[in-house]
Design a protein around this motif. Sequence first.
Motif, short mmCIF file in Angstrom:
data_model
loop_
_atom_site.label_atom_id
_atom_site.label_comp_id
_atom_site.label_asym_id
_atom_site.label_seq_id
_atom_site.Cartn_x
_atom_site.Cartn_y
_atom_site.Cartn_z
N GLU A 414 0.83 -1.20 0.00
CA GLU A 414 0.00 0.00 0.00
C GLU A 414 0.87 1.25 0.00
O GLU A 414 1.89 1.31 0.68
N ILE A 415 0.45 2.25 -0.76
CA ILE A 415 1.19 3.51 -0.87
C ILE A 415 0.25 4.66 -0.57
O ILE A 415 -0.98 4.54 -0.67
N LEU A 416 0.85 5.80 -0.21
CA LEU A 416 0.07 7.00 0.03
C LEU A 416 -0.42 7.59 -1.29
O LEU A 416 0.32 7.62 -2.27
N THR A 417 -1.66 8.06 -1.30
CA THR A 417 -2.23 8.73 -2.48
C THR A 417 -2.96 9.98 -2.01
O THR A 417 -3.29 10.13 -0.83
N SER A 418 -3.24 10.86 -2.96
CA SER A 418 -4.00 12.07 -2.62
C SER A 418 -5.44 11.70 -2.35
O SER A 418 -5.97 10.71 -2.88
#
Length: 515
Positions: A414-418
């Motif tokens: 999982e990655i950070l997104t806007s």
Amino acid sequence: MTKLIDHRGNPIPWPSEQQLQTDESKLGHLKQHFAEHPSSGLTPVRLAAILRDAEQGNLISQCELAEDLEEKDGHIFSELQKRKLAMLNLTGRVAPPRNASEQEKKDAAWVQELLDEMPDFDDLVLDMADGVLKGFSNIELEWQRAGNDWFLGQAHYRPQSWFQLHPDDRNQIVLRDGSAKGAELQSFGWVRHIHRSRSGYPGRNGLARILSWPYLFKNYSVRDLAEFLEIYGLPLRLGKYPSGASDKEKSTLLQAVMSIGHNAGGIIPKGMEIDFQEAAKGAADPFEVMINWCERTQSKAILGGTLTSQADGKSSTNALGNVHNEIRQELRDSDLRQIAGSITRDLIFPLWMLNCKTAGDPRRAPRFVFDTSEPADLAHYSESLPPLVNMGMRIPLDWVHETLQIPTAEKDEEILTSAPTLPGMAPLAALKAQAVADADVVTQYTEQLQRVAQKPVTGMIDQIRDLVETANSLEAIRDGLLALDIPIEQLADAMSQALTVAGLAGRYELLQEAE
């Protein structure tokens, strides 16, 4: 079984799971050796002889003296602890060779896993750091095997007094086995770390040779200070005996004179006298000056400066302290580079040779590196990178992750997104932004101008603060203010923009009123 050879083509014996080199019966005398503590009764002549013996290959007395320095001198111990423990704050990793293939990357990752299973790796690094004081540090390795995999078990620190220099090659450190040439250290059996504080043979590399002289002078000053404090303020007692007094009467008078200062009373034979002369005068300042000089010299030798150790109340400033702290970081990075080289040669290379498919060419072996880089300013890069990308600059993504020390996400991680925008919210957000812009355009321009002027103003304030901290008079502050390098051009540009914005804001208000 595959045959191993070293870089010279000589065969290397496979490591043993049971026997250590120091467990051999002929080396049992090493474990029966006890330190002689050469610092006891140390004199300049004795110290010079100890250092001369070390140059000729006999390291026992010098290594035992180094242990005494660290045990008996609290200042040396404290400064060495700062330098050693600074190394434990940074982590290391096994890196594949340059332009590595997929298999080489996998082998490097496998070596990393084997190294992670080694117990007390931080203790190993701390034991290797002991070479800063003594010039070298040898740790014996205990190998274990599970199936076809070799891995490291315990790492045993061995005192430096167990070793000597080879008489024909003073760069080679060997075990003391009773022979003239000593016993060579077994391949794959040791971590052999020679710490180079300066150029020269291992017997002359250690800081102990530099620290031993101020340690000796400091001990003399401490002893003299103790004697001074013992007699300071006490009157001189002078005993007088009549002519013809016997030796027994003289001895009785002397005993009374020596004890009367502590007991505040005593008896003497009739006809004898005790006169009290003026109390001893003097000051402790000369002794303290000498002690402080010795400790400053020790701090300079160990940490490269004094302001990160103690403040003298005169020249200690925040700016100078930061400079000295940068010197400490340079020493830390240099220490870690040397330790990483020894770990690569004596830990990573054996693990790679014994366990990996790509083992063979030493030039393609993985290496151990410490991450000594400082994290970049995230806020600065978040503002500067987008405009550069929009200009067409091709900036590698790996470089950004490495510079900002942000790990790269693995697959399916999982990655950070806007935050997503809900349907119908975009027009409302645009209308709200337009309303804010129309109602508060002056405030927005003012905040923008504050950001433009912040850097030159902050730089000017920092210069003035450093000047006030270092100046010793108002005249020095006045002269320093006249000599400051103030960013006039940047401030002039900021003022020009401010005047332009003020004019535009006035026109905007007139147009609003006309409408």
